[in-house]
Every structure is written in C-alpha cells, then in structure tokens.
Write a protein that holds these residues in place. Structure first.
Motif, mmCIF file in Angstrom:
data_model
loop_
_atom_site.group_PDB
_atom_site.id
_atom_site.type_symbol
_atom_site.label_atom_id
_atom_site.label_comp_id
_atom_site.label_asym_id
_atom_site.label_seq_id
_atom_site.Cartn_x
_atom_site.Cartn_y
_atom_site.Cartn_z
ATOM 1 N N TRP A 59 9.522 -0.315 0.459
ATOM 2 C CA TRP A 59 8.765 0.443 -0.537
ATOM 3 C C TRP A 59 7.305 0.662 -0.173
ATOM 4 N N TRP A 84 5.710 2.043 2.352
ATOM 5 C CA TRP A 84 5.287 3.364 2.824
ATOM 6 C C TRP A 84 5.337 4.389 1.694
ATOM 7 N N LEU A 85 6.312 4.237 0.766
ATOM 8 C CA LEU A 85 6.341 5.139 -0.390
ATOM 9 C C LEU A 85 5.147 4.891 -1.311
ATOM 10 N N LEU A 115 2.159 6.518 0.348
ATOM 11 C CA LEU A 115 2.182 7.975 0.190
ATOM 12 C C LEU A 115 1.824 8.378 -1.236
ATOM 13 N N SER A 116 2.244 7.575 -2.217
ATOM 14 C CA SER A 116 1.904 7.883 -3.616
ATOM 15 C C SER A 116 0.403 7.786 -3.843
ATOM 16 N N LEU A 130 4.446 16.012 -0.317
ATOM 17 C CA LEU A 130 4.494 14.550 -0.432
ATOM 18 C C LEU A 130 5.374 14.125 -1.600
ATOM 19 N N TYR A 179 8.967 14.431 -0.654
ATOM 20 C CA TYR A 179 9.337 13.409 0.328
ATOM 21 C C TYR A 179 9.471 12.046 -0.338
ATOM 22 N N ILE A 180 8.568 11.727 -1.302
ATOM 23 C CA ILE A 180 8.625 10.441 -2.010
ATOM 24 C C ILE A 180 9.893 10.349 -2.843
#
Length: 357
Positions: free
Chosen positions: A153, A155-156, A159-160, A343, A346-347
């Motif tokens: 989690w 990397w998510l 990105l968030s 993004l 992708y998330i």
C-alpha cells in the motif's frame, strides 16, 4: 483521698467511652470468584469528627497473602452519620490460583491506636476444561498472515499524497489566473462615419424627437448648433466647440466662399439670441434654420469612402508578458488536471488489484 479516687474513676469511664466510639468493619462484595475475576473489599471506620484515621496502604500488585493481590485502592470517602463520621475505602483484589484464602484482619490507625477488622474468607474457583476433546469448542487454527502489507500500500499512499499536492497547486494557479483582469487581444472591426454623416444623423435625431421649438427653443437650438459645431470641427480641423459663433464664421470665411456660410451665420445669430437673450422664434423660422443647417452640411461635405479595417490594439511589453504568463498558466492548469486524473485512475486500479489478490 476519696475525691482523688472519684476523679480517676470519671477519667477511666471517659476513656472507655472514647474507645467505644471507634468501630471497624470489613465487607466483601462476593465470597466466591473465578480465577482472574475481581472482588472488592470495603473497609470502613466509624469514629468522631476530631479523630485522625489512617487506612492500610497497598501498592498495585502487592499481595495481601500469597495468591491474593491488590489491583487498585480508592480514595477515602467521608460521610457524616448520626453518631460521628464514617470513613471508608475500597480495595480491589484478584487471584490467579484456585483455592480458599483466609484474609487476615486489616489494621486501621485511629488517633495513633491500632484497630483491627474481622477476618474474611475468599474462595477462588477454577474453570473446568475438557482437555480430552479439543475440537469440542474451536478447532485448531493455522498461523494467519496479515492480509495486507505496508509494502503493498505504500506506493498507493505516496501517489495519493502526490495527487493531493498537485490538486492544491492546480487550484492555486487557477485562482491566480481567475483574479487577473483579461487582456483583450482579439481583432476589432471598426466602422468610421464621415463627419457629414454624423451631423446628418444628429439632426435626424433632433427631428425624430419632435422638439417643439416654440416651447423650448433654447434646448432645440443648443442641440442643433452642437451638431453643426462638431461637424465643422471634424470637417475643417479647428476647435469649433470652444469658439464663439462670430469666431467660427470668421474662420470659415477664410476657408470657404461667403455664399456658403451666409445662411450659417444667420442660424448662429438666431441661436445666440435664443440662448442668451430669450428671443422667441417663429415656427417657419425654426424650420428654415434646420433646412439651412442641412444645406450647409451638404454643400461643404467631402465624400470619401472609408472601408472597414482591422484594428489591432497596441500592447505594451508588460501586457505582452502578461498574455504569455496567462497562456502558460492555462497550459500548466490543464497539464496538472490531466496528471491528477491519470493518477486517480492508476490508484483505483492498484487498489482493485490488491483487493482481488
């Protein structure tokens, strides 16, 4: 001798009375508990108001006797009663070994004298477990692993955070772009009217309004002469709006033939009389002056066709730089918005893949 003996007897009786005033009591809220359960002992003392009372002090997890330990001790509670004062304190006990425990008397100090409570008994019961059939209640479980790992989690999450930062930056740029005043750089198509066309249009407006010259001659001749002055100023190139009627006529005599301005001079003379001397005109005279004004314009006009042309406003270097900056901000705002949308997709895709696995 008898008197001394009497005094001693009285003092002894008073001492016995004072001793009789102190009463100590200990009470369990339950005489049986299971292993690990808690039980409370309420220790109370009844005495007079002037007495100094000291209860026994136990630290947490201190054992009163082997197998029974104190978990907590409450604050001392003081209640007024009919025969004096009631002091009480609650002790919370527990035990992790089954058996019958004898709790010795608690010692309480009242005015530097020790008083003891009655002894108590506490029975601790064990829980019977059928060890011959372990599957009777719950079957054995394998070692369970955490369904989610931080590495899955992290990397998510990163990105968030990046998407939120970009959205904040995008909104900031949008506010900057919105608060600036727009600079118009579009091409304007300008259609210019000739001087005689403007004058004829103004006179037609006077006729359309149907001024009753006899009722308000001053306003009528003011509008008529203003239209002629503007025409003369644009047609002959001198500031007729700031000149007197005689100055205009003398200036025109040097430019035009006298026959072209004779009737104009008469019109200006009548207008001055109306405006400054309250001269009253006749209806035929008003119509004649209006016709003379149109005749003068038609006799002196220059027919020159001016085509519509493109007009480009002249921008300063600062305005040009502002235009470039605004265009650059628009590109940045659109680019950041597209990046945030990418993004987000992708998330969402990454979360769905983790949940499926």
């Amino acid at each position: 001798m008898r008197k001394r003996l009497f005094i001693l007897t009285i003092l002894f009786v008073l001492k016995l009375s004072a001793i009789a005033k102190v009463s100590v009591d200990a009470r369990l809220d339950s005489v049986e508990i299971f292993i690990g359960q808690q039980v409370q002992i309420t220790l109370s003392v009844t005495t007079d108001k002037s007495a100094n009372v000291f209860f026994p002090v136990f630290t947490p997890q201190q054992q009163i006797i082997p197998g029974v330990e104190v978990l907590n001790t409450s604050e001392t509670k003081i209640d007024a009663i009919e025969n004096g004062v009631l002091y009480s304190r609650v002790y919370t006990l527990t035990s992790f070994d089954a058996g019958l425990y004898y709790l010795p008397p608690f010692e309480i100090n009242v005015d530097k004298k020790v008083y003891k409570s009655e002894s108590l008994a506490l029975k601790v019961l064990s829980v019977n477990v059928d060890t011959t059939d372990v599957f009777k209640y719950y079957g054995p479980k394998d070692i369970q692993t955490n369904p989610f790992k931080w590495s899955d989690w992290s990397w998510l999450f990163g990105l968030s955070i990046l998407m939120l930062i970009l959205l904040s930056l995008d909104y900031y740029f949008y506010l900057r772009l919105r608060d600036n005043k727009p600079i118009i750089k579009k091409v304007k198509f300008v259609k210019r009217l000739l001087p005689h066309q403007k004058a004829i249009k103004a006179i037609e407006q006077i006729k359309a309004e149907k001024y009753p010259a006899s009722d308000n001659p001053k306003e009528y001749y003011t509008k008529l002469t203003d239209a002629l002055r503007k025409y003369i100023q644009e047609r002959f190139g001198f500031n007729a709006m700031e000149m007197t009627s005689n100055e205009i006529i003398e200036r025109l005599k040097n430019i035009q033939e006298p026959k072209d301005i004779y009737e104009l001079g008469s019109l200006f003379q009548v207008a001055d009389l109306v405006k400054f001397a309250k001269y009253s005109t006749l209806i035929n005279e008003d119509d004649k002056n209006l016709v003379n004004a149109i005749a003068f314009i038609n006799s002196t006009k220059i027919e020159k066709v001016i085509d519509e042309k493109d007009h480009y406003p002249q921008l300063t270097n600062k305005e040009v730089q502002s235009i470039k900056t605004r265009n650059f901000l628009r590109i940045i705002i659109i680019g950041i918005a597209i990046s945030c949308l990418t993004l987000l997709c992708y998330i969402v895709y990454g979360i769905s893949q983790i949940l499926i696995l």
